[in-house]
Design a protein around this motif. Structure first.
Motif, PDB file in Angstrom:
ATOM      1  N   MET A 144      -2.845  19.479 -10.064  1.00 20.30           N
ATOM      2  CA  MET A 144      -3.195  18.771  -8.840  1.00 20.30           C
ATOM      3  C   MET A 144      -1.968  18.000  -8.366  1.00 20.30           C
ATOM      4  O   MET A 144      -1.346  17.268  -9.145  1.00 20.30           O
ATOM      5  N   LYS A 145      -1.622  18.157  -7.077  1.00 18.05           N
ATOM      6  CA  LYS A 145      -0.419  17.524  -6.539  1.00 18.05           C
ATOM      7  C   LYS A 145      -0.785  16.655  -5.329  1.00 18.05           C
ATOM      8  O   LYS A 145      -0.438  16.986  -4.190  1.00 18.05           O
ATOM      9  N   PRO A 146      -1.469  15.543  -5.583  1.00 21.39           N
ATOM     10  CA  PRO A 146      -1.864  14.671  -4.470  1.00 21.39           C
ATOM     11  C   PRO A 146      -0.705  13.823  -3.977  1.00 21.39           C
ATOM     12  O   PRO A 146       0.283  13.607  -4.699  1.00 21.39           O
ATOM     13  N   GLY A 147      -0.845  13.334  -2.754  1.00 19.61           N
ATOM     14  CA  GLY A 147       0.119  12.377  -2.222  1.00 19.61           C
ATOM     15  C   GLY A 147      -0.344  10.971  -2.546  1.00 19.61           C
ATOM     16  O   GLY A 147      -0.743  10.681  -3.677  1.00 19.61           O
ATOM     17  N   LEU A 148      -0.333  10.112  -1.559  1.00 19.84           N
ATOM     18  CA  LEU A 148      -0.777   8.733  -1.761  1.00 19.84           C
ATOM     19  C   LEU A 148      -2.266   8.696  -2.072  1.00 19.84           C
ATOM     20  O   LEU A 148      -3.080   9.275  -1.352  1.00 19.84           O
ATOM     21  N   LEU A 149      -2.623   8.027  -3.148  1.00 23.37           N
ATOM     22  CA  LEU A 149      -4.024   7.920  -3.541  1.00 23.37           C
ATOM     23  C   LEU A 149      -4.634   6.623  -3.028  1.00 23.37           C
ATOM     24  O   LEU A 149      -3.997   5.562  -3.076  1.00 23.37           O
ATOM     25  N   LYS A 150      -5.852   6.728  -2.576  1.00 23.06           N
ATOM     26  CA  LYS A 150      -6.595   5.561  -2.101  1.00 23.06           C
ATOM     27  C   LYS A 150      -7.510   5.100  -3.232  1.00 23.06           C
ATOM     28  O   LYS A 150      -8.498   5.736  -3.548  1.00 23.06           O
ATOM     29  N   ARG A 151      -7.131   4.001  -3.881  1.00 24.87           N
ATOM     30  CA  ARG A 151      -7.862   3.486  -5.038  1.00 24.87           C
ATOM     31  C   ARG A 151      -8.744   2.325  -4.606  1.00 24.87           C
ATOM     32  O   ARG A 151      -8.300   1.459  -3.856  1.00 24.87           O
ATOM     33  N   PRO A 152      -9.987   2.275  -5.096  1.00 22.06           N
ATOM     34  CA  PRO A 152     -10.862   1.144  -4.759  1.00 22.06           C
ATOM     35  C   PRO A 152     -10.259  -0.176  -5.236  1.00 22.06           C
ATOM     36  O   PRO A 152      -9.837  -0.296  -6.383  1.00 22.06           O
ATOM     37  N   ASP A 153     -10.177  -1.149  -4.342  1.00 21.19           N
ATOM     38  CA  ASP A 153      -9.697  -2.494  -4.702  1.00 21.19           C
ATOM     39  C   ASP A 153      -8.337  -2.459  -5.385  1.00 21.19           C
ATOM     40  O   ASP A 153      -8.099  -3.164  -6.374  1.00 21.19           O
ATOM     41  N   SER A 154      -7.429  -1.630  -4.887  1.00 22.53           N
ATOM     42  CA  SER A 154      -6.103  -1.536  -5.487  1.00 22.53           C
ATOM     43  C   SER A 154      -5.362  -2.867  -5.403  1.00 22.53           C
ATOM     44  O   SER A 154      -5.397  -3.556  -4.382  1.00 22.53           O
ATOM     45  N   ASP A 155      -4.691  -3.241  -6.509  1.00 19.18           N
ATOM     46  CA  ASP A 155      -3.882  -4.459  -6.516  1.00 19.18           C
ATOM     47  C   ASP A 155      -2.394  -4.126  -6.408  1.00 19.18           C
ATOM     48  O   ASP A 155      -1.544  -4.985  -6.631  1.00 19.18           O
ATOM     49  N   ARG A 156      -2.094  -2.876  -6.065  1.00 18.28           N
ATOM     50  CA  ARG A 156      -0.706  -2.466  -5.919  1.00 18.28           C
ATOM     51  C   ARG A 156      -0.291  -2.676  -4.467  1.00 18.28           C
ATOM     52  O   ARG A 156      -0.714  -1.961  -3.567  1.00 18.28           O
ATOM     53  N   PHE A 157       0.579  -3.669  -4.221  1.00 20.54           N
ATOM     54  CA  PHE A 157       0.970  -4.034  -2.861  1.00 20.54           C
ATOM     55  C   PHE A 157       1.576  -2.851  -2.121  1.00 20.54           C
ATOM     56  O   PHE A 157       1.281  -2.607  -0.950  1.00 20.54           O
ATOM     57  N   GLY A 158       2.460  -2.124  -2.796  1.00 15.54           N
ATOM     58  CA  GLY A 158       3.116  -0.984  -2.154  1.00 15.54           C
ATOM     59  C   GLY A 158       2.116   0.061  -1.682  1.00 15.54           C
ATOM     60  O   GLY A 158       2.269   0.632  -0.597  1.00 15.54           O
ATOM     61  N   GLU A 159       1.100   0.313  -2.502  1.00 19.29           N
ATOM     62  CA  GLU A 159       0.085   1.303  -2.132  1.00 19.29           C
ATOM     63  C   GLU A 159      -0.708   0.824  -0.914  1.00 19.29           C
ATOM     64  O   GLU A 159      -0.982   1.604   0.000  1.00 19.29           O
ATOM     65  N   ARG A 160      -1.076  -0.444  -0.912  1.00 22.74           N
ATOM     66  CA  ARG A 160      -1.865  -0.975   0.208  1.00 22.74           C
ATOM     67  C   ARG A 160      -1.064  -0.921   1.496  1.00 22.74           C
ATOM     68  O   ARG A 160      -1.583  -0.577   2.555  1.00 22.74           O
ATOM     69  N   LEU A 161       0.219  -1.271   1.407  1.00 23.87           N
ATOM     70  CA  LEU A 161       1.075  -1.242   2.594  1.00 23.87           C
ATOM     71  C   LEU A 161       1.256   0.183   3.096  1.00 23.87           C
ATOM     72  O   LEU A 161       1.137   0.460   4.306  1.00 23.87           O
ATOM     73  N   ALA A 162       1.536   1.123   2.173  1.00 20.20           N
ATOM     74  CA  ALA A 162       1.724   2.523   2.566  1.00 20.20           C
ATOM     75  C   ALA A 162       0.451   3.092   3.178  1.00 20.20           C
ATOM     76  O   ALA A 162       0.511   3.860   4.152  1.00 20.20           O
ATOM     77  N   GLU A 163      -0.690   2.725   2.613  1.00 22.72           N
ATOM     78  CA  GLU A 163      -1.962   3.212   3.148  1.00 22.72           C
ATOM     79  C   GLU A 163      -2.179   2.722   4.575  1.00 22.72           C
ATOM     80  O   GLU A 163      -2.594   3.490   5.456  1.00 22.72           O
ATOM     81  N   LYS A 164      -1.886   1.446   4.836  1.00 15.02           N
ATOM     82  CA  LYS A 164      -2.049   0.904   6.182  1.00 15.02           C
ATOM     83  C   LYS A 164      -1.122   1.604   7.163  1.00 15.02           C
ATOM     84  O   LYS A 164      -1.522   1.924   8.300  1.00 15.02           O
ATOM     85  N   MET A 165       0.102   1.863   6.737  1.00 17.82           N
ATOM     86  CA  MET A 165       1.058   2.532   7.624  1.00 17.82           C
ATOM     87  C   MET A 165       0.635   3.966   7.919  1.00 17.82           C
ATOM     88  O   MET A 165       0.679   4.416   9.066  1.00 17.82           O
ATOM     89  N   LEU A 166       0.178   4.685   6.883  1.00 20.09           N
ATOM     90  CA  LEU A 166      -0.252   6.064   7.091  1.00 20.09           C
ATOM     91  C   LEU A 166      -1.496   6.127   7.962  1.00 20.09           C
ATOM     92  O   LEU A 166      -1.626   7.012   8.819  1.00 20.09           O
ATOM     93  N   ASN A 167      -2.413   5.200   7.740  1.00 18.13           N
ATOM     94  CA  ASN A 167      -3.618   5.165   8.572  1.00 18.13           C
ATOM     95  C   ASN A 167      -3.257   4.934  10.038  1.00 18.13           C
ATOM     96  O   ASN A 167      -3.871   5.514  10.942  1.00 18.13           O
TER      97      ASN A 167
END
Length: 210
Positions: A144-167
């Protein structure tokens, strides 16, 4: 069927275990963890193990399908060497023992852009792991080769920021192929591909619909 899971305490692994427990095709779900596991179920068997001493529990890695979704970040690990140990060595040792014990199907969570020739440490590490596991004797290997993963209640700042930008980009029709992927969708696809009747020995999944 009996399935085996490492990485069960992570977001993807936890969702995977929940779905496996609800799936009537699986009679036993065995997880290997370093600390206590919060779920209880008649189908669930939990082994607390030392990932640095894999030979001590290698005999327990026996079943019909093995799922490997273990991983960490460079920040969490503290160094490239420590991240390599978790993301490469622990997963490879699990795969090697699964292969030696004749587990027929192995499902690996890798990453988008994984390439053993990459100049980026993370992508190269993931690519080298794919290549190493490919050389083992599984009847079927699912990568499985996923890109950015959307995790429930993620505490990873980089992931949250990247998710907002991609959205934001997705909302105007840009970078649709990089849409954040919920871990529940990834877990569901892992089970689907593990149980599919595809004839190819190696199945690579890099596109997901969610």
């Amino acid at each position: 069927m009996k399935c085996l899971v490492i990485g069960a305490t992570g977001a993807t692994g936890y969702s995977l275990v929940q779905q496996l427990l609800e799936d009537d095709r699986f009679s036993e779900v065995v997880v290997f963890v370093r600390s206590e596991f919060p779920l209880e179920n008649d189908k669930l068997k939990v082994h607390q193990v030392d990932f640095n001493n894999h030979d001590e529990w290698a005999n327990l890695i026996q079943g019909d399908v093995a799922f490997s979704c273990l991983g960490t970040t460079l920040k969490q690990a503290g160094s490239k060497e420590k991240q390599w140990k978790v993301d490469y060595e622990y997963q490879y040792n699990f795969a090697k023992n699964a292969s030696l014990n004749k587990v027929p199907v192995f499902v690996l969570v890798s990453a988008q852009g994984a390439n053993s020739d990459s100049k980026m440490f993370y992508s190269r590490m993931k690519g080298e792991l794919e290549n190493a596991i490919d050389k083992l004797s599984f009847e079927k290997l699912v990568i499985m080769k996923p890109g950015l993963l959307k995790r429930p209640d993620s505490d990873r700042f980089g992931e949250r920021l990247a998710e907002k930008m991609l959205n934001a980009f997705n909302s105007i029709g840009v970078f649709k192929s990089y849409k954040p992927l919920p871990v529940q969708v990834l877990a569901s696809k892992m089970i689907e591909k593990a149980m599919s009747s595809e004839e190819d020995r190696i199945v690579v999944v890099s596109e997901f619909q969610n």
